[in-house]
Motif scaffolding. Sequence first.
Motif, PDB file in Angstrom:
ATOM      1  N   SER A 167       0.830  -1.209   0.000  1.00  0.00           N
ATOM      2  CA  SER A 167       0.000   0.000   0.000  1.00  0.00           C
ATOM      3  C   SER A 167       0.859   1.252   0.000  1.00  0.00           C
ATOM      4  O   SER A 167       0.511   2.260  -0.629  1.00  0.00           O
ATOM      5  N   VAL A 168       1.986   1.201   0.720  1.00  0.00           N
ATOM      6  CA  VAL A 168       2.896   2.348   0.721  1.00  0.00           C
ATOM      7  C   VAL A 168       3.374   2.629  -0.696  1.00  0.00           C
ATOM      8  O   VAL A 168       3.387   3.778  -1.156  1.00  0.00           O
ATOM      9  N   LYS A 169       3.755   1.564  -1.416  1.00  0.00           N
ATOM     10  CA  LYS A 169       4.238   1.733  -2.794  1.00  0.00           C
ATOM     11  C   LYS A 169       3.122   2.252  -3.703  1.00  0.00           C
ATOM     12  O   LYS A 169       3.325   3.184  -4.486  1.00  0.00           O
ATOM     13  N   VAL A 170       1.944   1.634  -3.592  1.00  0.00           N
ATOM     14  CA  VAL A 170       0.827   2.035  -4.451  1.00  0.00           C
ATOM     15  C   VAL A 170       0.437   3.483  -4.177  1.00  0.00           C
ATOM     16  O   VAL A 170       0.276   4.296  -5.101  1.00  0.00           O
ATOM     17  N   PHE A 171       0.306   3.820  -2.885  1.00  0.00           N
ATOM     18  CA  PHE A 171      -0.116   5.173  -2.552  1.00  0.00           C
ATOM     19  C   PHE A 171       0.961   6.196  -2.880  1.00  0.00           C
ATOM     20  O   PHE A 171       0.648   7.343  -3.204  1.00  0.00           O
ATOM     21  N   ALA A 172       2.230   5.809  -2.795  1.00  0.00           N
ATOM     22  CA  ALA A 172       3.298   6.730  -3.178  1.00  0.00           C
ATOM     23  C   ALA A 172       3.163   7.099  -4.651  1.00  0.00           C
ATOM     24  O   ALA A 172       3.248   8.281  -5.021  1.00  0.00           O
ATOM     25  N   VAL A 173       2.909   6.095  -5.485  1.00  0.00           N
ATOM     26  CA  VAL A 173       2.750   6.345  -6.926  1.00  0.00           C
ATOM     27  C   VAL A 173       1.491   7.148  -7.195  1.00  0.00           C
ATOM     28  O   VAL A 173       1.513   8.156  -7.922  1.00  0.00           O
ATOM     29  N   LEU A 174       0.375   6.719  -6.612  1.00  0.00           N
ATOM     30  CA  LEU A 174      -0.899   7.396  -6.869  1.00  0.00           C
ATOM     31  C   LEU A 174      -0.900   8.826  -6.333  1.00  0.00           C
ATOM     32  O   LEU A 174      -1.455   9.741  -6.967  1.00  0.00           O
ATOM     33  N   THR A 175      -0.289   9.022  -5.166  1.00  0.00           N
ATOM     34  CA  THR A 175      -0.238  10.373  -4.595  1.00  0.00           C
ATOM     35  C   THR A 175       0.626  11.280  -5.457  1.00  0.00           C
ATOM     36  O   THR A 175       0.256  12.434  -5.728  1.00  0.00           O
ATOM     37  N   LEU A 176       1.780  10.760  -5.876  1.00  0.00           N
ATOM     38  CA  LEU A 176       2.657  11.547  -6.740  1.00  0.00           C
ATOM     39  C   LEU A 176       1.936  11.938  -8.029  1.00  0.00           C
ATOM     40  O   LEU A 176       2.005  13.096  -8.470  1.00  0.00           O
ATOM     41  N   LEU A 177       1.223  10.987  -8.627  1.00  0.00           N
ATOM     42  CA  LEU A 177       0.504  11.270  -9.868  1.00  0.00           C
ATOM     43  C   LEU A 177      -0.645  12.256  -9.640  1.00  0.00           C
ATOM     44  O   LEU A 177      -0.886  13.140 -10.464  1.00  0.00           O
ATOM     45  N   SER A 178      -1.346  12.104  -8.523  1.00  0.00           N
ATOM     46  CA  SER A 178      -2.460  13.024  -8.246  1.00  0.00           C
ATOM     47  C   SER A 178      -1.949  14.444  -8.063  1.00  0.00           C
ATOM     48  O   SER A 178      -2.564  15.408  -8.547  1.00  0.00           O
ATOM     49  N   VAL A 179      -0.822  14.599  -7.357  1.00  0.00           N
ATOM     50  CA  VAL A 179      -0.242  15.936  -7.168  1.00  0.00           C
ATOM     51  C   VAL A 179       0.237  16.491  -8.507  1.00  0.00           C
ATOM     52  O   VAL A 179       0.009  17.667  -8.832  1.00  0.00           O
ATOM     53  N   LEU A 180       0.924  15.633  -9.300  1.00  0.00           N
ATOM     54  CA  LEU A 180       1.416  16.058 -10.608  1.00  0.00           C
ATOM     55  C   LEU A 180       0.273  16.522 -11.507  1.00  0.00           C
ATOM     56  O   LEU A 180       0.349  17.576 -12.150  1.00  0.00           O
ATOM     57  N   LEU A 181      -0.814  15.763 -11.517  1.00  0.00           N
ATOM     58  CA  LEU A 181      -1.956  16.113 -12.362  1.00  0.00           C
ATOM     59  C   LEU A 181      -2.640  17.386 -11.864  1.00  0.00           C
ATOM     60  O   LEU A 181      -3.086  18.220 -12.665  1.00  0.00           O
ATOM     61  N   SER A 182      -2.716  17.537 -10.546  1.00  0.00           N
ATOM     62  CA  SER A 182      -3.293  18.769  -9.992  1.00  0.00           C
ATOM     63  C   SER A 182      -2.449  19.979 -10.372  1.00  0.00           C
ATOM     64  O   SER A 182      -2.976  21.048 -10.716  1.00  0.00           O
ATOM     65  N   VAL A 183      -1.120  19.818 -10.311  1.00  0.00           N
ATOM     66  CA  VAL A 183      -0.214  20.910 -10.662  1.00  0.00           C
ATOM     67  C   VAL A 183      -0.354  21.264 -12.137  1.00  0.00           C
ATOM     68  O   VAL A 183      -0.358  22.452 -12.515  1.00  0.00           O
ATOM     69  N   MET A 184      -0.473  20.228 -12.997  1.00  0.00           N
ATOM     70  CA  MET A 184      -0.642  20.485 -14.425  1.00  0.00           C
ATOM     71  C   MET A 184      -1.915  21.282 -14.687  1.00  0.00           C
ATOM     72  O   MET A 184      -1.921  22.234 -15.480  1.00  0.00           O
ATOM     73  N   GLY A 185      -2.994  20.888 -14.023  1.00  0.00           N
ATOM     74  CA  GLY A 185      -4.247  21.616 -14.184  1.00  0.00           C
ATOM     75  C   GLY A 185      -4.135  23.041 -13.673  1.00  0.00           C
ATOM     76  O   GLY A 185      -4.617  24.001 -14.306  1.00  0.00           O
ATOM     77  N   LEU A 186      -3.471  23.188 -12.522  1.00  0.00           N
ATOM     78  CA  LEU A 186      -3.295  24.514 -11.946  1.00  0.00           C
ATOM     79  C   LEU A 186      -2.448  25.395 -12.865  1.00  0.00           C
ATOM     80  O   LEU A 186      -2.720  26.593 -13.046  1.00  0.00           O
ATOM     81  N   PHE A 187      -1.424  24.803 -13.465  1.00  0.00           N
ATOM     82  CA  PHE A 187      -0.570  25.528 -14.402  1.00  0.00           C
ATOM     83  C   PHE A 187      -1.400  26.081 -15.570  1.00  0.00           C
ATOM     84  O   PHE A 187      -1.242  27.239 -15.972  1.00  0.00           O
ATOM     85  N   GLY A 188      -2.282  25.246 -16.098  1.00  0.00           N
ATOM     86  CA  GLY A 188      -3.123  25.681 -17.204  1.00  0.00           C
ATOM     87  C   GLY A 188      -4.056  26.804 -16.804  1.00  0.00           C
ATOM     88  O   GLY A 188      -4.228  27.791 -17.548  1.00  0.00           O
ATOM     89  N   ILE A 189      -4.666  26.683 -15.614  1.00  0.00           N
ATOM     90  CA  ILE A 189      -5.602  27.711 -15.150  1.00  0.00           C
ATOM     91  C   ILE A 189      -4.879  29.032 -14.896  1.00  0.00           C
ATOM     92  O   ILE A 189      -5.361  30.119 -15.260  1.00  0.00           O
TER      93      ILE A 189
END
Length: 792
Positions: free
Chosen positions: A666-688
């Motif tokens: 779960s640590v590995k899965v959540f590390a990947v998913l959390t990193l991707l969620s933050v990255l995707l949020s940042v990408m969206g924020l960058f566009g806005i």
Amino acid sequence: MVIQHLRQTIRFFLKDKNYFIINTIGFSIVLTIVLLVSFWVIHEKSFDNFHQKRKNIYRIVEKTYFPGEEISYSSSIPEWMVNVFEKEIPEIEASTSLSWASNFVASAEERNIEINNVLYADNKIFRILTFTQVAGSLENALSQPYTAVITENTAQKFFPNENPVGKTIKNQNDQSYLVTAVVKTFPQNSHIQFNMLLSMKEREAGWNIENDYNHIASTYVLLKSDIPPSSLNKKLKAFVERHMPKMGNEVTFELQAISDVHLKSVHISHESINWFKYDNRYLTIYLLTAFLILIIVSANFVNLSIANLSKRHRELSVKKIIGSGKTALIFQFIIETVMLLVVSSIFAAVFLHFTTPIFENFFVRGQHILINKWYYAALFMLAICIFIVLLACFYPVLILSSLTPIETLRNKFTPGNKGEKTRMSLTIGQFGIAIALIVSLVMINKQVRYIASTNLGYNPDLTVILPSNDYISAHLHVVKEDLLRNPLIKGVTYSNTDFAQDEWGNGYAYEGQPENKRQKSNYIIVDNDFIDVYGIQMARGNNFSSDIIKNKNIQAFIINETLAKQLNCEDPIGKKFRMYNTDWGEIVGITEDFNFQSLHQSIGPLVLARGVIGYGKISVKINSKNIQKTLKFLESKWSEYEPEHSFTYSFLDQELTQFYKKESNSVKVFAVLTLLSVLLSVMGLFGIVSYMVEKRVKEIGIRKVNGAKISEILSMLNKDFVKWVFIAFVMATPIAWYAMNKWLENFAYKTSLSWWVFALAGVLALGIALLTVSWQSWRAATRNPVEALRYE
């Protein structure tokens, strides 16, 4: 017309590259995540679905409750009961049992091969479970003692390119087994795995129906059609009372559907047979997380779409004036979305190809989770894309349908302004999800570290576990003395099991026990040195290794403090005591409580019984120096003791980590998913932010001409985002707290929900948002105002 829309879409993507790149990357990543997790969930939920009668197949589960204790569940019951169920309960059409046989070295036609996963079964198993027959007949394949059914793989090892039916396989004790049939190996998605089935008939002579409480068999029943399992509860209770009277009213049997065995057996201990056991709750968590990331990407798309509608309002108005209806504009928008998803699906298919083997290796025990037929996978991806279109297009389409050409040409209607609240809500939601995932990641990692550092009450380090096979079992003292002559070996002890496996469990009786009081305890059969080798602390009384106990010719028992409290007598030492499957003996000592089970469970009652039979494990405590040299020494000795068996060993501390593999994964899965969620949020924020800066570029220029400082402009552009992240933190904190609190309930020993975890998540989210926004804001604030105002 469609071709025209496609051309316009391509021109639009080339013109607004940020929109295209951000959405394509986002959709590619989220499609990969959703597909991987969905395929995984489909695979895990497909366990045991290949059995044709699965809707009527159930496993017997023993439920035990003693006053003052938690309810416990076990899937193991006495073997002899398999012949009784259908005789006494007419709703049961057939029953069958499976129990482990020792792995043994078999020989056939001058080939010696060690076979593992050998099970005892009776002939009724072929009526209940679905087997694919390859050779021979299954009708009476196991109806006689010393008969065997083998898998194709086993047959190929012993009898390559031959028909093995009618031939014999001998084990290391020279016992011959007649091969009566060959079957295909059970698929990976089966909780039962075997290489050979031996007839249960050979064990019947050793059954003691009157006083046999040795729970070692997994028993399955086939109910008659249209019989609800709940209707058998009273009959199963009466069955237990008839055949296990010593257990009183504390024990009953329940039925568990075979389709639930793989994913819904976390609460069940003493599972002799359940390969690849998993927890359904983790699948739910991963599915929910994948869905939340899909929400983040969809929010990015909606935000950027609203912003682009604002930039394209004149284009859309002109189209409406020259005859394009609302339907045509909506169709154009949907075409653009579908084009994005088509391109994203291509990238997702490539990502899936490369990430699936890694995912399978780390999280799914190397099993293949991809849907075998490509068109099923394609249809599944299409269904996800349709869901995304419906989810992400709703609000932009709503705005398009409300456009009026006159207002937009006069610049009195801007979807960007109209959608400000929507954009704010979506951004808050994105960061709320990211904060919740960061909290989850930190808390899961904190709990895993807590488990790793918890004092178990015994020392598992540098302990090599070896199986006790034929020669060793017959020469226990000789082998121990031989091994201890090596200075690299600090201690040797024997037991029937080790701490990385389920302990045996049974009822017990003691001197002074009230008539109506019957209780159950875990127990381990050990030798005199067990407590010393493992460094278990004695609370009072004598250790087995003391001269007083060694010289006593009695059945000696040592109990833990938890069991001593259950006995509720002033001093249990010296009291007569027995397990239901042992002779009467004497309690000689009490150990301090130690964690002999997973830290998911609180410390239960435990009996250490000194015995001379039933040793299946050897624990060898070795020196920390020259570990490889010690292992080579053990291997050389093993080849002397057991030349027929290959040398197999494990380190106890590494085996214990398997208890917490789900959490570690779960640590590995959540590390990947959390990193991707933050990255995707940042990408969206960058566009806005890019859109907002572009929209306010003239305002910034005028402010600079009028003397505004760069810090004032940065503050003006950043303050809204700081406010949004704060709101996201306030909303996410109670949700994350509740979720982590519920997750920690799975552990008897758990870390605390520290305030700093939530503060850290909030600070990280705020820092990431400020970095993203400030970079764009700085570019706008340091720009020459003349460039922004040259057309005014």
